[in-house]
Design a protein around this motif. Structure first.
Motif, mmCIF file in Angstrom:
data_model
loop_
_atom_site.group_PDB
_atom_site.id
_atom_site.type_symbol
_atom_site.label_atom_id
_atom_site.label_comp_id
_atom_site.label_asym_id
_atom_site.label_seq_id
_atom_site.Cartn_x
_atom_site.Cartn_y
_atom_site.Cartn_z
ATOM 1 N N LEU A 93 6.444 -7.712 -20.466
ATOM 2 C CA LEU A 93 7.803 -7.681 -21.023
ATOM 3 C C LEU A 93 8.418 -9.084 -21.009
ATOM 4 C CD1 LEU A 93 10.460 -5.072 -19.781
ATOM 5 C CD2 LEU A 93 11.054 -7.439 -20.227
ATOM 6 N N LEU A 94 8.266 -9.789 -19.899
ATOM 7 C CA LEU A 94 8.811 -11.148 -19.823
ATOM 8 C C LEU A 94 8.174 -12.060 -20.862
ATOM 9 C CD1 LEU A 94 9.052 -11.723 -15.946
ATOM 10 C CD2 LEU A 94 10.928 -11.293 -17.540
ATOM 11 N N ARG A 95 6.872 -11.916 -21.053
ATOM 12 C CA ARG A 95 6.208 -12.723 -22.077
ATOM 13 C C ARG A 95 6.791 -12.419 -23.457
ATOM 14 N NH1 ARG A 95 1.072 -14.712 -20.400
ATOM 15 N NH2 ARG A 95 1.506 -15.788 -18.423
ATOM 16 N N GLY A 98 9.792 -14.227 -24.322
ATOM 17 C CA GLY A 98 9.629 -15.666 -24.471
ATOM 18 C C GLY A 98 9.701 -16.447 -23.183
ATOM 19 N N CYS A 99 9.473 -15.790 -22.063
ATOM 20 C CA CYS A 99 9.544 -16.466 -20.767
ATOM 21 C C CYS A 99 8.233 -17.180 -20.473
ATOM 22 C CB CYS A 99 9.844 -15.465 -19.661
ATOM 23 S SG CYS A 99 11.463 -14.680 -19.816
ATOM 24 N N GLY A 102 7.234 -20.727 -15.035
ATOM 25 C CA GLY A 102 8.296 -21.560 -14.467
ATOM 26 C C GLY A 102 9.691 -21.052 -14.751
ATOM 27 N N THR A 103 9.835 -20.093 -15.682
ATOM 28 C CA THR A 103 11.142 -19.505 -15.950
ATOM 29 C C THR A 103 11.645 -18.783 -14.708
ATOM 30 O OG1 THR A 103 10.620 -19.172 -18.289
ATOM 31 C CG2 THR A 103 12.388 -17.826 -17.367
ATOM 32 N N VAL A 104 12.922 -18.969 -14.376
ATOM 33 C CA VAL A 104 13.486 -18.326 -13.186
ATOM 34 C C VAL A 104 14.058 -16.966 -13.562
ATOM 35 C CG1 VAL A 104 15.115 -18.515 -11.279
ATOM 36 C CG2 VAL A 104 13.993 -20.572 -12.158
ATOM 37 N N VAL A 105 13.572 -15.935 -12.878
ATOM 38 C CA VAL A 105 14.020 -14.563 -13.089
ATOM 39 C C VAL A 105 14.789 -14.122 -11.846
ATOM 40 C CG1 VAL A 105 13.313 -12.178 -13.500
ATOM 41 C CG2 VAL A 105 12.041 -14.058 -14.568
ATOM 42 N N PHE A 106 16.067 -13.822 -12.021
ATOM 43 C CA PHE A 106 16.888 -13.338 -10.910
ATOM 44 C C PHE A 106 16.904 -11.815 -10.928
ATOM 45 C CE2 PHE A 106 18.433 -17.671 -11.181
ATOM 46 C CZ PHE A 106 18.704 -17.997 -9.856
ATOM 47 N N GLY A 121 6.158 -8.448 -10.965
ATOM 48 C CA GLY A 121 5.826 -8.756 -12.354
ATOM 49 C C GLY A 121 6.169 -10.182 -12.726
ATOM 50 N N SER A 122 7.271 -10.678 -12.219
ATOM 51 C CA SER A 122 7.647 -12.077 -12.475
ATOM 52 C C SER A 122 6.588 -13.018 -11.918
ATOM 53 C CB SER A 122 9.004 -12.381 -11.827
ATOM 54 O OG SER A 122 10.025 -11.573 -12.362
ATOM 55 N N LEU A 123 6.121 -12.731 -10.719
ATOM 56 C CA LEU A 123 5.101 -13.580 -10.097
ATOM 57 C C LEU A 123 3.789 -13.521 -10.867
ATOM 58 C CD1 LEU A 123 5.870 -12.606 -6.396
ATOM 59 C CD2 LEU A 123 6.387 -14.796 -7.482
ATOM 60 N N LYS A 124 3.449 -12.344 -11.384
ATOM 61 C CA LYS A 124 2.186 -12.208 -12.109
ATOM 62 C C LYS A 124 2.125 -13.097 -13.343
ATOM 63 C CE LYS A 124 0.459 -7.622 -10.879
ATOM 64 N NZ LYS A 124 0.136 -6.262 -11.366
ATOM 65 N N CYS A 125 3.233 -13.228 -14.042
ATOM 66 C CA CYS A 125 3.187 -13.996 -15.292
ATOM 67 C C CYS A 125 3.586 -15.453 -15.106
ATOM 68 C CB CYS A 125 4.043 -13.336 -16.365
ATOM 69 S SG CYS A 125 5.798 -13.444 -16.088
ATOM 70 N N GLY A 126 3.664 -15.888 -13.843
ATOM 71 C CA GLY A 126 3.936 -17.296 -13.578
ATOM 72 C C GLY A 126 5.402 -17.667 -13.578
ATOM 73 N N CYS A 127 6.282 -16.669 -13.703
ATOM 74 C CA CYS A 127 7.711 -16.964 -13.588
ATOM 75 C C CYS A 127 8.080 -17.113 -12.114
ATOM 76 C CB CYS A 127 8.535 -15.852 -14.230
ATOM 77 S SG CYS A 127 8.421 -15.796 -16.029
#
Length: 589
Positions: A93-95, A98-99, A102-106, A121-127
């Motif tokens: 979903l984050l991808r 357009g994340c 390095g994008t910061v997800v709060f 999920g944020s950690l999995k995609c490198g955010c």
């Protein structure tokens, strides 16, 4: 029983064989590279993958990863396989939004499943994941999102309406707000996305991409005495420390039922409420409700908790509720209790032994260290009041700063100095967000090899470390350096005292005099006679030079939401000084 007596351990005290039973040998053979090899996979060094997908080809896949508890509702369970699928959906979903890495997800939510899915999920995609405490007010939330240049916020519709919507224009980097319907179902709030709808449409296939050990993964905010919060940056390699400390300090075994009471909005709740237990494949309890002594005893009993990690504040509140309440419950499964957040008074260590049949094991670490550094572990003797000994992979010492802001190591036992750690452990923070100068000042010595913690401590002849106080909390009175923790612990030994906070109050003769603030246990009332009794008790225990000269009784002491007594706030209020950053004050939002 003298609170300072040593609690001796023998194999008869072990309900299961501890992971860590030969201190010298285990420290000598420990190798961070071996830990890294066991946690690295097709996504490289990635916390999200190691915590979930790593278990899919094993029997752990169908084990319960999280059991979510809420008042008036049946428990909700999520297996490791389902957690892997749902966190994959969020990563994809984050991808789609357009994340880039390095994008910061709060994430701003109560302890609901979507919080845990979003972080992983944020950690999995490198955010970069940055959980926020849900009780923060609008301004602290906006401050942190702006400091982190957050692009995505996951929150609930109720929290958004109360705390974010009116500040949306003040957060220019925030592009996407994903709302979880607080009562289930879907939401339709202008300018936001419905979390459930996006998740239903996202793929649960593993997200493509690889992260490296030094890629930024976590952003934790910690408040100082003044100014804006500091953003401590941690990398994916931090999970090596999370795994090792789960193994050594918390003694996690494959079949454990683990309960970390910290909220993921704090570093403890992320490191040990999410990451460490998942890396060990155990079942974690997550309780959505606020502290209630009867409820907590019920959870420990009814959920069969085996390992419990909590805070001194909670322990003191249980003590305040009285032993008779605890005696209504039974805890046959419970085998290990640990505490963190601030030093644990000796009286509380012994109370655990009396009420649970188990002493409470204190440990020490900071937001900046990312994981437990020094601990009392199951196999070894406890010296109540001590933070314990350094864990495998951690080198700690006591140092003295000189005029050039360099340091010299203090080898003599029982000499007070600043606690320092040899730089290089995997969860060491890699910087303060947008403040490189402040970060550099945290290190000293040849090649900046020592991280200076800012804590005054001492090490005894057996290698146990003892907390004295924060350097800026230490009281200077008539040539004596007085650590507030020592005075607080002495006051806690009195049967009337539930909690204590000690400050230095300016005095024209001695420089600073010791003033104590206490709250009382149930059944005790404030009186001049009681205050005189408390002062006399402290003088008998500590001597006239160290004991408080004044004492005040408060209904409760100011604490951060993570449980630390705010001595600086007691001092500011006593002296009429500015209170500084109070965004983390309990009940302040």
């Amino acid at each position: 029983m003298e609170p300072t007596a040593i609690i001796r351990k023998t194999p008869a005290d072990w309900r299961v064989a501890p992971n860590f039973s030969d201190y010298g040998a285990e420290r000598a053979r420990f190798d961070w590279n071996a830990v890294a090899a066991s946690l690295t996979g097709p996504m490289g060094v990635n916390i999200g993958w190691a915590a979930t997908d790593r278990w899919l080809a094993t029997k752990k896949a169908e084990r319960v990863a999280f059991r979510f508890l809420a008042a008036g509702q049946p428990p909700k369970e999520m297996t490791y396989a389902e957690l892997a699928r749902q966190s994959n959906r969020f990563a994809n979903l984050l991808r789609q939004l357009g994340c880039a890495p390095g994008t910061v997800v709060f994430v701003l939510a109560e302890r609901i499943p979507e919080l845990f899915v979003s972080v992983l999920g944020s950690l999995k995609c490198g955010c970069v994941a940055s959980p926020l405490f849900s009780a923060f007010g609008p301004e602290p939330i906006a401050t942190r999102i702006n400091l982190g240049r957050g692009k995505v916020l996951v929150t609930t519709d109720l929290l958004y309406g109360r705390k974010v919507a009116g500040w949306r224009e003040a957060m220019p980097t925030l592009q996407h707000v994903l709302l979880v319907a607080a009562e289930g179902g879907q939401t339709a709030v202008p300018g936001t996305h419905d979390f459930a709808s996006l998740m239903a449409a996202a793929s649960d296939a593993p997200v493509a991409g690889v992260t490296a050990a030094e890629d930024l993964a976590l952003l934790h905010f910690t408040s100082g005495t003044t100014g804006t919060p500091k953003g401590a940056m941690h990398v994916h390699a931090a999970m090596l420390t999370h795994w090792a400390t789960g193994y050594y300090a918390l003694d996690l075994h494959p079949d454990d039922i683990f309960w970390c009471t910290a909220d993921p909005g704090w570093v403890t709740g992320t490191s040990y409420g999410i990451i460490a237990p998942l890396l060990h494949g155990v079942t974690s309890l997550v309780d959505r409700e606020e502290f209630d002594a009867e409820r907590w005893y019920g959870i420990l009993q009814d959920q069969g908790v085996t390992v419990w990690y909590t805070a001194p504040t909670a322990i003191r509140m249980l003590m305040k509720a009285g032993a008779e309440l605890a005696q209504r419950y039974r805890f046959p499964a419970l085998r290990f209790i640990a505490s963190v957040g601030e030093p644990l008074n000796p009286e509380a260590v012994w109370w655990g032994k009396e009420v649970f049949g188990l002493p409470i094991h204190d440990n020490w670490w900071q937001t900046e260290t990312g994981g437990i550094m020094i601990a009392n572990t199951p196999a070894f003797d406890i010296k109540p009041g001590s933070m314990g000994r350094p864990l495998p992979g951690v080198e700690a010492t006591i140092v003295k700063r000189n005029e050039e802001d360099d340091v010299s190591v203090i080898d003599t036992p029982d000499v007070e100095g600043e606690l320092a750690l040899k730089a290089g452990w995997p969860s060491m923070f890699r910087g303060y967000l947008n403040n490189e100068e402040r970060y550099r000042k945290c290190f000293a010595g040849p090649n900046h090899e020592w991280y200076l913690t800012g804590d005054l401590a001492k090490r005894d002849a057996d290698g146990y470390f003892w907390f004295v106080g924060r350097l800026d909390d230490v009281i200077k009175s008539a040539g004596h350096l007085i650590g507030p923790f020592e005075v607080e612990s002495a006051l806690m030994e009195h049967p009337a005292v539930a909690e204590a906070g000690v400050i230095g109050k300016p005095d024209p003769v001695v420089g600073e005099m010791v003033k104590a603030f206490v709250s009382l246990k149930k059944g005790w009332e404030d009186s001049e006679a009681l205050r005189r009794e408390l002062l006399a008790h402290a003088r008998k225990r500590l001597g006239a030079a160290v004991a408080p000269k004044e004492i005040a009784v408060l209904a409760s002491l100011p604490r951060t939401r993570s449980g630390k007594i705010m001595r600086r706030l007691l001092k500011a209020r006593e002296l009429g000084l500015p209170e500084g950053d109070t965004s983390t004050l309990e009940g302040g939002a």
